[in-house]
Structures are given as C-alpha cells and as structure tokens.
Design an enzyme around this catalytic site. Structure first.
Site, PDB file in Angstrom:
ATOM      1  N   LYS A 101       0.830  -1.206   0.000  1.00  0.00           N
ATOM      2  CA  LYS A 101       0.000   0.000   0.000  1.00  0.00           C
ATOM      3  C   LYS A 101       0.864   1.254   0.000  1.00  0.00           C
ATOM      4  O   LYS A 101       2.058   1.189   0.303  1.00  0.00           O
ATOM      5  CB  LYS A 101      -0.950  -0.018   1.194  1.00  0.00           C
ATOM      6  CG  LYS A 101      -0.259  -0.220   2.499  1.00  0.00           C
ATOM      7  CD  LYS A 101      -1.242  -0.663   3.572  1.00  0.00           C
ATOM      8  CE  LYS A 101      -0.559  -0.518   4.905  1.00  0.00           C
ATOM      9  NZ  LYS A 101      -0.798  -1.646   5.782  1.00  0.00           N
ATOM     10  N   TYR A 109      12.031  32.084   5.624  1.00  0.00           N
ATOM     11  CA  TYR A 109      10.790  32.776   6.008  1.00  0.00           C
ATOM     12  C   TYR A 109      10.738  33.057   7.508  1.00  0.00           C
ATOM     13  O   TYR A 109      11.095  32.213   8.322  1.00  0.00           O
ATOM     14  CB  TYR A 109       9.576  31.910   5.651  1.00  0.00           C
ATOM     15  CG  TYR A 109       9.299  31.828   4.174  1.00  0.00           C
ATOM     16  CD1 TYR A 109       9.041  32.980   3.437  1.00  0.00           C
ATOM     17  CD2 TYR A 109       9.293  30.596   3.523  1.00  0.00           C
ATOM     18  CE1 TYR A 109       8.786  32.902   2.071  1.00  0.00           C
ATOM     19  CE2 TYR A 109       9.028  30.518   2.166  1.00  0.00           C
ATOM     20  CZ  TYR A 109       8.779  31.677   1.450  1.00  0.00           C
ATOM     21  OH  TYR A 109       8.524  31.588   0.113  1.00  0.00           O
ATOM     22  N   ARG A 125       1.755 -11.434   6.429  1.00  0.00           N
ATOM     23  CA  ARG A 125       1.545 -10.219   5.628  1.00  0.00           C
ATOM     24  C   ARG A 125       2.549  -9.130   5.998  1.00  0.00           C
ATOM     25  O   ARG A 125       2.177  -8.079   6.505  1.00  0.00           O
ATOM     26  CB  ARG A 125       0.138  -9.656   5.872  1.00  0.00           C
ATOM     27  CG  ARG A 125      -1.033 -10.526   5.474  1.00  0.00           C
ATOM     28  CD  ARG A 125      -2.320  -9.715   5.531  1.00  0.00           C
ATOM     29  NE  ARG A 125      -2.473  -8.962   6.769  1.00  0.00           N
ATOM     30  CZ  ARG A 125      -3.084  -9.401   7.863  1.00  0.00           C
ATOM     31  NH1 ARG A 125      -3.643 -10.597   7.881  1.00  0.00           N
ATOM     32  NH2 ARG A 125      -3.147  -8.639   8.941  1.00  0.00           N
ATOM     33  N   ASP A 139       9.849  24.091  -1.467  1.00  0.00           N
ATOM     34  CA  ASP A 139      10.712  23.305  -2.350  1.00  0.00           C
ATOM     35  C   ASP A 139      12.195  23.469  -2.042  1.00  0.00           C
ATOM     36  O   ASP A 139      13.034  22.982  -2.797  1.00  0.00           O
ATOM     37  CB  ASP A 139      10.510  23.742  -3.811  1.00  0.00           C
ATOM     38  CG  ASP A 139       9.050  23.877  -4.146  1.00  0.00           C
ATOM     39  OD1 ASP A 139       8.377  22.855  -4.170  1.00  0.00           O
ATOM     40  OD2 ASP A 139       8.603  25.025  -4.330  1.00  0.00           O
ATOM     41  N   CYS A 166      11.231  25.512   3.415  1.00  0.00           N
ATOM     42  CA  CYS A 166      10.271  26.099   2.479  1.00  0.00           C
ATOM     43  C   CYS A 166       9.567  24.988   1.698  1.00  0.00           C
ATOM     44  O   CYS A 166       9.844  23.813   1.888  1.00  0.00           O
ATOM     45  CB  CYS A 166      10.981  27.026   1.502  1.00  0.00           C
ATOM     46  SG  CYS A 166      12.072  28.215   2.289  1.00  0.00           S
ATOM     47  N   HIS A 193      -6.091  -8.364  12.023  1.00  0.00           N
ATOM     48  CA  HIS A 193      -4.892  -7.515  11.996  1.00  0.00           C
ATOM     49  C   HIS A 193      -4.558  -7.108  13.427  1.00  0.00           C
ATOM     50  O   HIS A 193      -5.449  -6.795  14.208  1.00  0.00           O
ATOM     51  CB  HIS A 193      -5.176  -6.285  11.135  1.00  0.00           C
ATOM     52  CG  HIS A 193      -3.956  -5.473  10.815  1.00  0.00           C
ATOM     53  ND1 HIS A 193      -2.798  -6.028  10.337  1.00  0.00           N
ATOM     54  CD2 HIS A 193      -3.722  -4.140  10.892  1.00  0.00           C
ATOM     55  CE1 HIS A 193      -1.895  -5.066  10.147  1.00  0.00           C
ATOM     56  NE2 HIS A 193      -2.431  -3.916  10.471  1.00  0.00           N
ATOM     57  N   ARG A 240     -10.545  -1.515  14.024  1.00  0.00           N
ATOM     58  CA  ARG A 240     -10.583  -0.915  12.686  1.00  0.00           C
ATOM     59  C   ARG A 240     -11.540  -1.756  11.863  1.00  0.00           C
ATOM     60  O   ARG A 240     -12.484  -2.319  12.408  1.00  0.00           O
ATOM     61  CB  ARG A 240      -9.157  -0.898  12.126  1.00  0.00           C
ATOM     62  CG  ARG A 240      -8.891   0.114  11.058  1.00  0.00           C
ATOM     63  CD  ARG A 240      -7.399   0.274  10.733  1.00  0.00           C
ATOM     64  NE  ARG A 240      -6.853  -0.847   9.967  1.00  0.00           N
ATOM     65  CZ  ARG A 240      -5.599  -0.899   9.540  1.00  0.00           C
ATOM     66  NH1 ARG A 240      -4.743   0.086   9.812  1.00  0.00           N
ATOM     67  NH2 ARG A 240      -5.161  -1.938   8.857  1.00  0.00           N
TER      68      ARG A 240
HETATM   69  C1  LIG Z   1      -0.118  -2.521   6.333  1.00  0.00           C
HETATM   70  C2  LIG Z   1      -0.655  -3.815   6.638  1.00  0.00           C
HETATM   71  C3  LIG Z   1       0.188  -4.909   6.874  1.00  0.00           C
HETATM   72  C4  LIG Z   1       1.689  -4.792   6.942  1.00  0.00           C
HETATM   73  O1  LIG Z   1       2.077  -4.195   8.164  1.00  0.00           O
HETATM   74  P1  LIG Z   1       3.602  -3.997   8.565  1.00  0.00           P
HETATM   75  O2  LIG Z   1       3.552  -3.517   9.953  1.00  0.00           O
HETATM   76  O3  LIG Z   1       4.147  -2.982   7.651  1.00  0.00           O
HETATM   77  O4  LIG Z   1       4.260  -5.306   8.422  1.00  0.00           O
HETATM   78  C5  LIG Z   1      -0.409  -6.135   7.076  1.00  0.00           C
HETATM   79  N1  LIG Z   1      -1.744  -6.266   7.045  1.00  0.00           N
HETATM   80  C6  LIG Z   1      -2.591  -5.242   6.841  1.00  0.00           C
HETATM   81  C7  LIG Z   1      -4.033  -5.457   6.851  1.00  0.00           C
HETATM   82  C8  LIG Z   1      -2.067  -3.978   6.652  1.00  0.00           C
HETATM   83  O5  LIG Z   1      -2.902  -2.952   6.439  1.00  0.00           O
END
Ligand SMILES: *Cc1c(COP(=O)(O)O)cnc(C)c1O
Length: 885
Positions: free
Chosen positions: A549, A779, A735, A828, A826, A679, A647
C-alpha cells in the site's frame, strides 16, 4: 606521450610549478583509474569536481597537474603547501576542457597522422578497432581509447598519441546536434567512415532525419582530396548521400563498403555464422579492366572471430580502407582473421550448467537488439534452447514505446524464452505475449539478480536431452546488464577481464540521472533479499503476502511487486482498488488482496481486475455477488475479523454473524471464499499481552468455523512484527510490509541481522555562499546568524515530504558529516550550515536518508526527530520525487 612544451604552447597555459617531470605518459581525469607518470586533469563534471581530487592524484603517482587557475586559487593553503613540496609540474589554464581541445588540435597538427574518423549509430567501436587492426599490419596506428568519443574523451585519448603514429583512428560520438561538426573541427579527419544510421540517441534529435543530417556532417567536413567510406546497404545513408552530394567538395571520393564499379545491385553476400566467427563470401562484379568471362569472376571471402552477421559490414569497411591505403589484400584478409569480439559485443563466454552466453551488454538500440537475437538464433541451431535476457533500450525519445514493442513482436522467432529486466523492457514481454509466445516462457524482472535467477531456473528445468542452452544478454549502457552476465558466467572471477564497465570508476557509478536534483534511490536487491529472509523464516508451508500500500511505503509499487514475487512472495496486498490497477496494467498476474473498503461502485472494477476483496458484512457480500453475476465472473473474498484492532472487520464476539457471513461467502453465486484474517494492533509493542489476546480471540473464531467445516483455505494474521515475534500467528500466510523494506517495525521489535534498508533519499547542493553575522535565514527570519556563516541551499522542501513542522529533519549529511538545517523549511527548498565543511560545493550530494561515507541517517532516526514512526517518514516522500534504482 605529452611534452610539456607542446602542452604550454597549445593551451597558452601558465606554468605554475616546474619539476623534473617535463613529459607525461597520458592524461587522466579520474583518480580511480590513474597510473603513475600521468598528468591529472581536473575537470568540472556534472557531479563532483576534479579539483577535489588533486591530492589523491598526487598520491597515486601523477607527475603533472592541469588545473583551472580559478580553482587553483580555491585550494586550501594546506593543499597548496603539500603541492609545493612535491616533485610535480603544474599547468594552469582558464578552462581545462577547452585546454584539452586545444591540445588535441595542436598535437594532431604536430605529429600529423592521417586521421580516420568513424561514426554512425551503432558499431563505431568495433569498426574503429577493425580498421586499426588492419592498418597496423603496415603502419604504426593509433586508436582512440575504448569508446572515448566526445569532446572530452578524444582529447584525453590523444594524450597517448606519439610522433611515430602514421594513422590515428578515432571514434566520433553523436549524442547531440552539432557534436559531429565540433568534433570534426577539432580532429580534422582526412578519411570519414559512416557505419549506419538507426534510431539511437533519438531523444536528442527530433527525428531520424535530423540524426542523419548530423551524421552526414562528417561527409561535408572532409577536406579536398578526402575519402568517405559508407555502408551502401543502409537506405538512410544512400538517401543522405543523394541529398548532400552537392555540398561535398568535388575532390572528395566516396567509397561504398562493397565496391561496385557500375552501381549495379549486388548479389547479397553469403554469410555463415558459427561459434568461431563469421565468414562472408561475395561475388564481385567483374571489373571492366580485364575483359572478364563467367569463370574468372572474382569472389571475396572474409573471415573473422566476430559474431553476428552485421559485423560483415564492419569487416568490409576495414577491408576497403586497408586496400585503399595500399595494403595487399591477402595481408588485410589475414589481419581480419585476428579480430576478436570486444567485451560486451556479442562476446561468447562459457556459462553455468554448460550454457553458452552471448554477452552483448555494451549497449542496445533496436537494430543491435535485432542483430543480437538473430545471432542467438543462428548460433543455437536446432537442438539448443535459446534464452534472451533483454534490458531497457534508453535514449529513444518518442520512439521508445514503438521500438520496444517492435522487438517484442519478433522475439518469438529468435528465442524460446524471454526474460526482461526493467520497465521499458516489459513492453517487449507484453508484445511477445500478444504475438503468441507462451506466457510461461516470459519472465519480467526488475533486478539483475532476479533476471539471472530466472535464467538459472530455466536451465535447471531443461530436459537432459536438450543440448546446452544459449543465452543472449543485452541492454542499454545505463542498465548495466553485464551484471547479469557476471551472475551467469561459469568462471565469474574472469568478469573483470572479459566484461564491459569493469573499471573502478564504472563499478562505483550507480547514479542514473533522475529528472530532478532530488531523488530517491531504491535498492531492489535489498528488497529481494529481505523477502527471501522472511520466506525462509516462515518456512515453505507458509505463504508470504507483501503489503504494497501507499506505493509500497513510498518505494514504488511496481518494481517492488516484481521483485518480491521473484523472491518468494506469492500474493500482494494493497489498500484500495485503485492501487491494484497499475499492477494489473503492468501484467502482474499474482493474486492481489485489497485490505480496505471497496464501495459498491468499485466492485465491478475489482472483478474486472481479478483481485480479492475484503468483506465484513452480508450486504457487501450480496452486492459483490450481484456484480459478479452481472459480469459472469467470480470474485475471491477474505472475511476480516476485528479481534481488537478496532478498525475494519466484523467483531469477534459476533460469532453467529461471522458464521453466517462465511456461509454466504461460500454459497453466494459468483463468490469464492478464499481467506479469513485479522490484523494486530500491538504486535510491535514491548508487552505481548495484547497481541496474544487478539491471537486467542482469532483462534477461538477459527475453531468454531473448523467445527462447522467452514475453514477457508488461507487463514492469516501476522504483519511484520507478528512475523518476527509470534510463530503461532503464521497460519497459512503472513503479511509483512515494513520488514520487506528493511525498516524496523518498532524500537521494541527490530529486524534481525541480514535485513537491510532499501531506500535512500538524496539531493544536490544548489548554491553555497557566505552570509554575514546578524542576518536572517528563510521565512520569518526565525534563524539569525551569530557569526559569518557558510550556507548551502538545497532543492528539497516540505512539498517533497521533507517535513517543516512541528519538527523538521534537524540535520542532513554532506561529505559524510552532519550539517544542521537553518531556519524554516520552504515548500521546495531549505538551507543548511556548512561553515564547518569547507569542501562543500555546488553540486555535491546531500543525503537526507541513507549512508554517506561512514555516516548514516536512518529513517528510524529521522522518525524520532520528527516525533513519528519510520512508516510515515518513508511513505510521505511524495511521488514527485523520482525513484531510481
Ligand atoms: C499494512 C498492513 C500490513 C503490513 O504491516 P507492517 O507492519 O508494515 O508489516 C499487514 N496487514 C494489513 C491489513 C495492513 O494494512
């Protein structure tokens, strides 16, 4: 050899310091390649300044220095006093590049060899070498060094020109309009050679016609009595000659590579190609001088160890020039038989597993890739498997897409397997597939390692009955495909002698020009190796899904996707349907799971892309089912359970609802239940109690499903932290995200040995100047200088993800030292203090994340300064920053 008096006279230079050294073996502008007794020339380059390396040059044995006067003044007193005590001759000029050009012009006039200039789109270096080899049979012949062929390279090579040289064979490059004219003015050739004209370097020329015009300048710049040799097989050259013949001095003689007294069409040469080289035979038209009959028609037969039919033209060019200089035909023919392939130019090398490599990694353009493929096919013969490993072809401008696709259309004629490396090259793969090549035999990769690994796998799976495989390796210079060759060589320790770009200078050149002086470097090898670490940690029973992601946490999703899939991952995870789109468009066929919400209006898109969807309610399941039926497709779903993250997901307490949803997912038409997951909120915490609680809740749900026979095939829970600390949470798949990028999940859960970060964030100094005491910087003038301060301005700002407030980066690295930020960042730009780093100059590299010399600035360190986590630091680096690898 360079004599001091010639140099002074040619350059109008100022002899700053005289020592016993009054002649020098050669020029060198790179201290990494400098040999003793050479003259070091400090050249201001696009990156780095030769003047910074003066002492290094002296240490390596330089006995002369050619420097610009202005920068000599800027050397520190200490450096100057070291120089004053050395036996070293110093010449000062206004501009060292120009001085070299003056020297080149002068020395060619002084020793007056006959200058032969070779140019063309491809094959210049081989042709130059062939001509020089032939001429050397009878004359002392100088040849320009390697492929040094521009306004800097040619003068540098001419440092080796000597009085004894009767001929100088020089290669002229053609990278931008006006270059051939400028080079011709400098070297004033009496003989010009044009090999061919094809779309190479087109980005600098608006069209092939402009390129042809530029190359044709060589012809019009020849003096009275000059000779022009050209490849008459090239239709663009023929057209060019017709167009420009009226501009040519009438005393210039034009010679086609293949002589044809009457301009009649020839028979095509008969060329045979074998591993020991090519042999070409051609019937010459009977010359009008001898009244000829059928029988005494002359045939010309030439042989060399060069591979590739196109090299017959190279040999013919050398043959004609040899004859025209009065060398006996038999001697010329004999000289040609000694020609050996140059490194990186269809050079045959023994490969692993009895394979034969055709290393053609010197460079690539459409014509030469096609020639390479033809040679591959011709050499492999009937029994061998033909593997083509192709990298990107660069500098093709607008023609790039077409050019890659055209190769793709033809590749299946010449190769049994295709491995591509790089993003342009994927177009070759795409087109090959469209043209009917079996997709099982097409592998797209992003790194040299993965390309080599793909070839190893093919070799390992070939049936024994197959004769050895032949592997062509090719790509543009910048793609460094010689690394793939090295990985496939049977004797890799010979790489430094047998491959291109093996000098220390090249080995260190990793920078590919980005579109901006601020860029992100991604080490895809690190990503590949981190993925393999995770895969071996969890073992073969557990699949690996990599979280991609937010553009792979700012690393560039596409290349990361290809790399992880080559290195043990089998599935990809994205946040949204839109993140999956570019992956599918790039022909990534691996399963993709969308972690986040998929609104109804995106369901059809998800189905079209064939991606797995996360569900957590009956309504969604039904809507998906309807969409699937409407499109007559099936969509895979993963049921998400919230066990304590708070979540997305269906709460773990609602067991009946979970059961029902899982049942629906199994039964609704068009739905396929693929997975169940949760998760973790605190897998990265010091205290494991919460993650263990979540795990227990998840196991409970799973047991209930199992009791009902409802367990989906892929159960998964662990993110990176869970993968590193909690083997009980592996189930069928893990994951990881952050660990793949080589970053620690948290200060409590750190990566073990062997993982390495993949991302570096860099910029280049845009200005250096002194600011007096008491002045404001940036600035709001929140920073007031306390003393005279030397600042460097950097072209990076908060709109790049280089945070402004409440905390900023604090400091960055330059010359391997920390330099603090001054005042506000700034949009850029920003400013740093370099008062303590006197060698800091415009153009210097600045590291914002990564290593420089002995110093490192990690994403973790920056996160702690900004009061956030490394995840945020890297994923906030905006897409407007170019990624290079
Ligand atoms: C981002 C994400 C992960 C990976 O998490 P890390 O902490 O970067 O390993 C795994 N599962 C889900 C659902 C996520 O959103």
């Amino acid at each position: 050899m360079i004599y001091l008096d010639h140099l002074l006279k040619a350059t109008q230079g100022n002899l700053r310091q005289l020592s016993k050294h009054v002649h020098f073996q050669a020029f060198s502008h790179d201290t990494r390649q400098l040999s003793p007794h050479e003259m070091f020339v400090a050249v201001r380059g696009e990156r780095g300044n030769g003047h910074d390396y003066v002492l290094d040059a002296v240490r390596k044995g330089a006995t002369g220095l050619l420097l610009s006067g202005q920068t000599f003044q800027q050397l520190s007193e200490q450096t100057k006093s070291v120089l004053a005590n050395e036996e070293i001759t110093i010449v000062l000029v206004e501009d060292t590049r120009q001085a070299l050009q003056h020297y080149a012009r002068a020395i060619l006039e002084i020793w007056h060899p006959t200058v032969i200039a070779v140019t063309g789109s491809v094959g210049k270096t081989s042709t130059k070498e062939a001509i020089a080899t032939v001429l050397s049979r009878q004359f002392t012949t100088f040849r320009s060094w390697q492929n040094y062929n521009d306004m800097l390279g040619i003068p540098l090579s001419l440092g080796r020109l000597e009085a004894r040289h009767e001929y100088a064979v020089l290669e002229l490059g053609c990278d931008h309009p006006g270059e051939i004219a400028a080079l011709s003015r400098m070297v004033r050739p009496q003989i010009g050679v044009l090999t061919n004209i094809s779309p190479v370097q087109l980005q600098y020329f608006s069209s092939l016609e402009h390129l042809a015009f530029e190359l044709g300048t060589l012809l019009t710049s020849l003096p009275e009595g000059g000779h022009f040799f050209y490849n008459q097989e090239d239709p663009i050259i023929r057209a060019l000659l017709e167009q420009r013949v009226h501009q040519v001095s009438s005393t210039v003689t034009c010679h086609p590579f293949l002589p044809d007294a009457k301009g009649n069409a020839h028979e095509q040469p008969r060329i045979t190609v074998g591993w020991d080289g090519i042999q070409g035979t051609i019937n010459l038209p009977a010359s009008s001088e001898h009244e000829s009959s059928e029988n005494d028609q002359a045939t010309l037969q030439l042989r060399s160890h060069l591979l590739g039919e196109h090299n017959f033209a190279t040999m013919l060019a050398a043959y004609q020039i040899g004859l025209s200089r009065g060398i006996y035909p038999s001697l010329v023919e004999q000289a040609l038989t000694t020609l050996q392939p140059l490194p990186g130019r269809l050079n045959p090398l023994p490969g692993i597993r009895q394979s034969m490599l055709l290393d053609d990694t010197h460079n690539a353009a459409p014509a030469s890739v096609k020639a390479g493929l033809q040679t591959l096919s011709a050499l492999a013969g009937e029994q061998s498997q033909r593997i083509a490993i192709l990298g990107d072809m660069l500098h093709l401008g607008d023609a790039a897409t077409e050019a890659h696709r055209a190769i793709g259309q033809e590749v299946s004629q010449y190769a049994d397997y295709l491995i591509t490396r790089g993003e342009w090259a994927t177009l070759i793969a795409e087109e090959a597939q469209l043209a009917g090549m079996d997709s099982e035999r097409i592998i797209m990769t992003s790194t040299h390692e993965d390309a080599a690994q793909a070839a190893r796998r093919i070799l390992a799976n070939l049936p024994d009955s197959d004769k050895r495989a032949v592997i062509l390796i090719k790509g543009s210079e910048e793609t460094r495909m010689e690394r793939v060759t090295e990985l496939l060589m049977a004797r890799p320790w010979e790489a430094s002698e047998l491959l291109v770009r093996q000098t220390p200078g090249w080995k260190k050149t990793i920078f590919r020009h980005a579109e901006r002086p601020t860029w992100v470097e991604i080490d895809l090898n690190a990503i590949g190796s981190n993925t393999r670490h995770i895969a071996s940690l969890v073992g073969p029973q557990t699949q690996v899904l990599v979280a991609l992601k937010a553009d792979a946490y700012g690393h560039g999703a596409l290349k990361v996707a290809r790399t992880v899939l080559q290195n043990g991952a089998s599935m990809l995870g994205v946040a949204t349907v839109s993140e999956a789109l570019p992956l599918r468009e790039a022909h990534i066929t691996a399963p993709i799971l969308v972690f986040g919400y998929v609104p109804r209006w995106q369901m059809r898109e998800a189905l079209r892309l064939g991606i797995s969807v996360t569900i957590y309610s009956k309504e969604e399941a039904q809507a998906l089912s309807q969409a699937a039926q409407a499109l007559n497709k099936t969509v895979k779903v993963h049921v998400k359970v919230d066990t304590g993250m708070g979540r997305l997901g269906i709460r773990f307490e609602e067991v009946p609802a979970i059961m029902e949803l899982v049942r629906e997912a199994k039964q609704l038409p068009g739905l396929e239940l693929e997975g169940l997951y949760t998760h973790f909120a605190q897998a990265d915490a010091e205290d494991q109690s919460h993650v263990r609680l979540q795990l227990a809740r998840f196991q409970e749900v799973l047991q209930q499903l199992e009791a009902e026979g409802l367990r989906p095939p892929i159960v998964h829970a662990a993110n990176s932290a869970g993968t590193l600390t909690l083997p009980e949470a592996y189930f069928d798949m893990v994951r990881p995200g952050i660990a793949i990028y080589g970053l620690d999940p948290s200060p409590y859960v750190r990566l073990p040995e062997g993982f390495r970060p993949a991302l570096a964030f860099k910029t280049q100094v845009s200005q250096v100047k002194w600011i007096p005491a008491g002045e404001g910087i940036s600035y709001g003038s929140t920073y007031i200088t306390e003393r005279p301060t030397r600042i460097a301005v950097l072209p990076v700002g908060y709109a790049d993800g280089f945070r402004r407030s409440p905390q900023n980066w604090g400091s960055v690295l330059i010359h391997g030292q920390e330099a603090p930020l001054l005042g506000r960042v700034c949009m850029d730009q920003c400013m740093i203090d370099v008062t303590h780093i006197p060698q800091a100059r415009m153009g210097d590299e600045v590291v914002l994340i990564g290593r420089q010399g002995e110093a490192t600035l990690t994403a973790e360190e920056i996160a702690s300064r900004l009061g956030t986590i490394n995840y945020e630091v890297v994923s906030e680096l905006l897409a407007r920053i170019p990624r290079v690898d």
